[in-house]
Write a protein that holds these residues in place. Structure first.
Motif, PDB file in Angstrom:
ATOM      1  N   LYS A 146       2.460   7.800   5.263  1.00 34.85           N
ATOM      2  CA  LYS A 146       3.076   8.497   6.409  1.00 34.85           C
ATOM      3  C   LYS A 146       2.787   7.746   7.822  1.00 34.85           C
ATOM      4  N   LEU A 147       1.708   6.947   7.805  1.00 35.29           N
ATOM      5  CA  LEU A 147       1.334   6.299   9.062  1.00 35.29           C
ATOM      6  C   LEU A 147       0.512   5.104   8.798  1.00 35.29           C
ATOM      7  N   ASN A 181      10.594   2.549   5.241  1.00 30.58           N
ATOM      8  CA  ASN A 181       9.798   3.618   4.564  1.00 30.58           C
ATOM      9  C   ASN A 181       9.545   4.979   5.166  1.00 30.58           C
ATOM     10  N   ASN A 182      10.214   5.038   6.404  1.00 28.70           N
ATOM     11  CA  ASN A 182      10.254   6.171   7.135  1.00 28.70           C
ATOM     12  C   ASN A 182       8.913   6.668   7.527  1.00 28.70           C
ATOM     13  N   LEU A 183       7.843   5.692   7.990  1.00 30.18           N
ATOM     14  CA  LEU A 183       6.580   5.812   8.307  1.00 30.18           C
ATOM     15  C   LEU A 183       6.734   6.136  10.014  1.00 30.18           C
ATOM     16  N   LYS A 184       5.322   6.281  10.341  1.00 31.11           N
ATOM     17  CA  LYS A 184       4.990   5.917  12.090  1.00 31.11           C
ATOM     18  C   LYS A 184       4.088   4.846  12.193  1.00 31.11           C
ATOM     19  N   ALA A 200       0.819  -1.159  -0.098  1.00 30.42           N
ATOM     20  CA  ALA A 200      -0.068  -0.057   0.196  1.00 30.42           C
ATOM     21  C   ALA A 200       0.732   1.125   0.030  1.00 30.42           C
ATOM     22  N   ILE A 201       2.260   0.988   0.109  1.00 31.13           N
ATOM     23  CA  ILE A 201       3.013   2.240   0.206  1.00 31.13           C
ATOM     24  C   ILE A 201       3.148   3.025  -1.208  1.00 31.13           C
ATOM     25  N   LYS A 202       2.753   4.396  -1.153  1.00 33.30           N
ATOM     26  CA  LYS A 202       2.551   5.075  -2.366  1.00 33.30           C
ATOM     27  C   LYS A 202       4.072   5.319  -3.156  1.00 33.30           C
ATOM     28  N   PRO A 203       4.092   5.528  -4.341  1.00 32.84           N
ATOM     29  CA  PRO A 203       5.318   5.964  -4.743  1.00 32.84           C
ATOM     30  C   PRO A 203       5.702   7.381  -4.557  1.00 32.84           C
ATOM     31  N   ASP A 204       6.973   7.954  -4.659  1.00 29.95           N
ATOM     32  CA  ASP A 204       7.171   9.432  -4.513  1.00 29.95           C
ATOM     33  C   ASP A 204       6.639  10.112  -5.874  1.00 29.95           C
TER      34      ASP A 204
END
Ligand SMILES: Cc1ncc(COP(=O)(O)O)c(C=O)c1O
Length: 344
Positions: A140-141, A171-174, A128-132
């Protein structure tokens, strides 16, 4: 003169574990609380409750709030900016039952996953992580729920949290936990409670569900996150003054009611076994904790029949009914419930 004698039916409350009323000793603890102005950080009982939970979960600090909706929504606001994306199961309380708060309070969008009875996996999160890319919201979370209300009180294997944490870090999320019923999960899984503090950035814990307090939730997090949470709580209107009277109920609940959750789970299983043999029931979800979800053909008809027998359940979707066992649901009520189910 004829005296009319009315039969008073005491209803058996199985709609939710939020219907519990404070016991006499809990009320006594509340009345005896030492209080101050919590918006100024000067209520000693609130401070004790916040620190007690932070220590239990090995987190730095806590903030006492009126509800679990508020602690979840504050966490989302602390972790995100408008245009950020929250990854969670499609049945999550933060998405389904908080009035669209993610969008209204934080301007966040959401990626919904199809978990197993509400439990998501690291692989699903990764997918589910979105591309830049300017077209996409910014991942983000990640938010998980344990136990999972809509999943019939299901709970996670702790290992999956570790795997999700790895994706979160990569992925630098929380990582947020809606732990409205975390103690229900803990008494079944026997997970090391302090490990939770190492895996999650924030944890929301409700005292007003199975633990039997009349009100209150605590959000746990780092020093910086809880400092930011205090600002958000103020703007959400959740800053309370002599809140120690309420926090004392939470302290009493943590000291006296956690182990009792096991009894709620046993009673739920007993009802579940009975339901499996009822002709009007099509299916009973596995019963892991205190929530029972079962399917029937006509929800309103069955709820009405239950009510006639003095039992209150709640519609949980077009073909489902939910029962939740709790502190005020006794063995006597269990017997009555089982015999009522036999009669329907
Ligand atoms: C899983 C879950 N999270 C959060 C909440 C929200 O708690 P509150 O009712 O205190 O806002 C609930 C309420 O039932 C819940 O079941």
């Amino acid at each position: 003169m004829r005296v009319q004698v009315q039969k008073i039916i005491v209803m058996i409350e199985l709609r939710s574990d939020t219907f519990t009323k404070p016991s006499q000793p809990m009320l006594a603890a509340m009345m005896a609380a030492e209080v101050g102005d919590d918006v100024f950080g000067e209520d000693p009982t609130v401070n004790t409750l916040e620190q007690k939970l932070a220590d239990m979960f090995d987190m730095y600090a806590g903030i006492f709030c009126p509800s679990g909706t508020m602690t979840n929504q504050i966490a989302i606001r602390v972790h995100t900016q408008p245009q950020d994306d929250v990854i969670c199961d499609r049945y999550s309380h933060v998405y389904l039952y908080e009035g669209g708060g993610m969008m209204a309070n934080s301007g966040a969008s959401v990626s919904l996953l199809e978990g197993d009875r509400g439990r998501i996996t690291a692989d699903l999160v990764a997918s589910a992580i979105k591309p830049d890319d300017v077209h996409a919201p910014i991942s983000k979370l990640v938010s998980v729920e344990n136990t999972m209300n809509k999943g019939g009180g299901s709970y996670y294997e702790f290992d999956e949290f570790l795997k999700i944490r790895k994706v979160v870090d990569d992925n630098n999320l929380k990582f947020h936990l809606d732990g409205a019923r975390i103690f229900n999960a803990l008494v079944e899984s026997n997970d090391d409670i302090k490990s939770y503090g190492k895996v999650f950035d924030t944890i929301s814990i409700c005292l007003s569900k199975g633990l039997g307090a009349p009100i209150g939730s605590v959000l746990l997090g780092s020093k910086e996150e809880i400092k930011r949470a205090r600002r958000v709580r103020k703007v959400f209107g959740g800053g309370m003054r002599q809140a120690g009277y309420l926090a004392a109920a939470g302290i009493y609940a943590l000291d006296n009611n956690v182990a009792k959750l096991r009894e709620d789970h046993e009673r739920a299983r007993t009802i579940g076994k009975k339901l499996e043999n009822c002709s009007f029931v099509n299916n009973v979800m596995p019963i892991d904790t205190n929530i029972l979800i079962f399917s029937v053909d006509n929800v309103q008809d069955i709820l009405a029949k239950l009510k006639e027998k003095g039992i209150l359940g709640i519609a949980f979707g077009p073909n489902q009914i939910r029962f939740v066992t709790h502190l005020d649901f006794t063995d006597e009520m269990l017997e009555e419930t089982v015999s009522a189910l036999r009669e329907i």
